[in-house]
Scaffold this active site. Structure first.
Site, PDB file in Angstrom:
ATOM      1  N   GLU A  67       0.822  -1.216   0.000  1.00 59.46           N
ATOM      2  CA  GLU A  67       0.000   0.000   0.000  1.00 59.46           C
ATOM      3  C   GLU A  67       0.858   1.269   0.000  1.00 59.46           C
ATOM      4  O   GLU A  67       0.379   2.347   0.335  1.00 59.46           O
ATOM      5  CB  GLU A  67      -0.912   0.001   1.234  1.00 59.46           C
ATOM      6  N   HIS A 193     -14.608  -4.470  -0.897  1.00 57.67           N
ATOM      7  CA  HIS A 193     -13.917  -3.245  -0.481  1.00 57.67           C
ATOM      8  C   HIS A 193     -14.748  -2.496   0.564  1.00 57.67           C
ATOM      9  O   HIS A 193     -15.146  -1.343   0.360  1.00 57.67           O
ATOM     10  CB  HIS A 193     -13.684  -2.347  -1.705  1.00 57.67           C
ATOM     11  N   GLY A 198      -7.778   0.798   4.271  1.00 55.09           N
ATOM     12  CA  GLY A 198      -7.241  -0.349   4.989  1.00 55.09           C
ATOM     13  C   GLY A 198      -7.736  -1.698   4.518  1.00 55.09           C
ATOM     14  O   GLY A 198      -7.464  -2.724   5.156  1.00 55.09           O
ATOM     15  N   ASN A 199      -8.441  -1.765   3.381  1.00 57.26           N
ATOM     16  CA  ASN A 199      -9.017  -3.025   2.923  1.00 57.26           C
ATOM     17  C   ASN A 199      -7.960  -4.061   2.544  1.00 57.26           C
ATOM     18  O   ASN A 199      -8.111  -5.250   2.859  1.00 57.26           O
ATOM     19  CB  ASN A 199      -9.929  -2.776   1.718  1.00 57.26           C
ATOM     20  N   GLY A 200      -6.906  -3.628   1.854  1.00 56.90           N
ATOM     21  CA  GLY A 200      -5.884  -4.572   1.425  1.00 56.90           C
ATOM     22  C   GLY A 200      -5.189  -5.233   2.595  1.00 56.90           C
ATOM     23  O   GLY A 200      -5.054  -6.464   2.643  1.00 56.90           O
ATOM     24  N   GLY A 203      -7.589  -7.531   4.466  1.00 59.78           N
ATOM     25  CA  GLY A 203      -7.797  -8.780   3.746  1.00 59.78           C
ATOM     26  C   GLY A 203      -6.625  -9.730   3.876  1.00 59.78           C
ATOM     27  O   GLY A 203      -6.817 -10.951   3.980  1.00 59.78           O
ATOM     28  N   TYR A 235      -0.460  -9.343  -8.922  1.00 58.59           N
ATOM     29  CA  TYR A 235      -1.487  -9.465  -7.879  1.00 58.59           C
ATOM     30  C   TYR A 235      -2.725  -8.646  -8.245  1.00 58.59           C
ATOM     31  O   TYR A 235      -3.853  -9.162  -8.242  1.00 58.59           O
ATOM     32  CB  TYR A 235      -0.889  -8.990  -6.548  1.00 58.59           C
ATOM     33  N   TYR A 236      -2.526  -7.380  -8.601  1.00 64.99           N
ATOM     34  CA  TYR A 236      -3.659  -6.530  -8.938  1.00 64.99           C
ATOM     35  C   TYR A 236      -4.296  -6.938 -10.266  1.00 64.99           C
ATOM     36  O   TYR A 236      -5.516  -6.865 -10.433  1.00 64.99           O
ATOM     37  CB  TYR A 236      -3.236  -5.065  -8.969  1.00 64.99           C
TER      38      TYR A 236
END
Length: 357
Positions: A67, A193, A198-200, A203, A235-236
């Protein structure tokens, strides 16, 4: 019909009957074998606190770096047991990741993994209460051009409904392998989401919590974010490919390879740590008046930035004795002596080199 710039309120649940393809099942077996080897290695370690202190910090560093929250291994370990205001904002936020991980593990002792767990974890990461977002205009993309690659579901009631489906997927499919559930649920959570920020990181903590809850991992030492940070673009892209192309197999294979490779890398780290412990046990005996003091040896690995006061407390010795032991190791080059303000720190630099290799 999904469109990148419109809220994906029709986000579907993972297609249960399409997940465990032949390729995925083969990769699952390899990942399970590697993870089982890691778990067995943890069980053989006399003092797993060494790993539990260190490896979640590396996971926190890598997950935060995904991030673009960047700190150094050196600063993380120096301030890991401290609350000094001298820590940078990035270091403080990264340290909160580890705190959130352990808070999540404690919560599993009282309740299963749920959206409430996710809220608690995210709140710990952000140091404020995080609730399901009720904001419009949230998107994932380039903030400079404002071009969206993906727009998650919008509206609190819809997001809560999607989180309920996420919970049902996690706990309602006992015939699916837990690793497949972890990987598919990670996509599902990131696509929902649910929070404003802070979602990433939330998770990725949930990944570890799920493996722990299912009994696949005794301690939270899988360094899975290393695989993700090394392959950040993929990844994305893999996440987006599930949404855009329904490419579940590609996503699952990517995550299963992450479990397999990082399990073996963590095993290598464990072997090197144990080798260094044996070396330092001999050094304690040969170069210090402490002898082969087991408490001192454990402490030097649990807290590689060691203070005289901590040795006094842990080993039950006087300040002159603790100071003498550390000074002897420093003079022999086994520890590095560092002054920070009025405080004197003794650094297990070889251990830090193993961790950051």
């Amino acid at each position: 019909m999904w469109q990148p710039d419109r809220p994906f309120n029709e986000l579907p649940d993972p297609p249960i009957d399409q997940l465990e393809t032949k390729a995925v099942l083969k990769a699952t077996i390899e990942a399970r074998t590697a993870l089982a080897s890691l778990d067995q290695a943890i069980r053989r370690i006399p003092n797993p606190a060494v790993l539990v202190s260190a490896l979640p910090l590396l996971e926190a560093k890598a997950s935060s770096e995904i991030e673009n929250i960047v700190t150094t291994t050196d600063e993380l370990f120096r301030l890991a047991s401290d609350t000094e205001e001298q820590a940078s904002p990035e270091t403080k936020e990264t340290l909160r990741y580890r705190f959130a991980l352990f808070a999540g593990l404690r919560s599993l002792q009282n309740r299963p993994l749920t959206s409430s767990t996710a809220m608690e974890v995210c709140s710990r990461i952000k140091a404020r209460e995080m609730r399901v977002r009720d904001l419009s205009g949230t998107y994932i993309g380039n903030p400079a051009t404002k071009i969206a690659r993906y727009t998650p579901p919008e509206g609190r009631s819809i997001i809560e409904q999607k989180l309920s489906s996420w919970e049902k997927f996690i706990h309602g499919n006992p015939d699916l392998d837990p690793l497949v559930i972890m990987a598919a649920a990670h996509y599902q959570f990131e696509a929902i989401h649910p929070f404003a920020d802070g979602n990433g990181r939330t998770g990725r903590i949930l990944n570890i919590l799920l493996l722990t809850e299912r009994g696949l991992l005794r301690e939270p030492v899988l360094y899975l974010s290393r695989h993700i940070i090394r392959n950040k673009d993929e990844y994305y892209e893999r996440l987006l490919s599930v949404t855009r192309d329904d490419d579940w197999e590609g996503w699952l294979l990517f995550m299963l390879e992450g479990v397999r490779s990082t399990s073996f890398e963590t095993l290598r780290i464990i072997d090197e740590i144990q080798s260094l412990q044996l070396t330092m046990r001999e050094e304690l005996r040969d170069t210090t008046s402490a002898g082969a003091n087991a408490d001192l040896l454990d402490l030097l690995f649990e807290q590689p930035y060691c203070r005289i006061s901590i040795v006094m407390e842990r080993c039950g010795v006087s300040r002159p004795t603790a100071s003498k032991w550390l000074r002897e190791l420093g003079d022999a080059g086994k520890l590095r002596d560092l002054r920070v303000g009025r405080e004197r720190l003794f650094i297990n630099h070889r251990f830090l080199e193993v961790l950051s290799a």
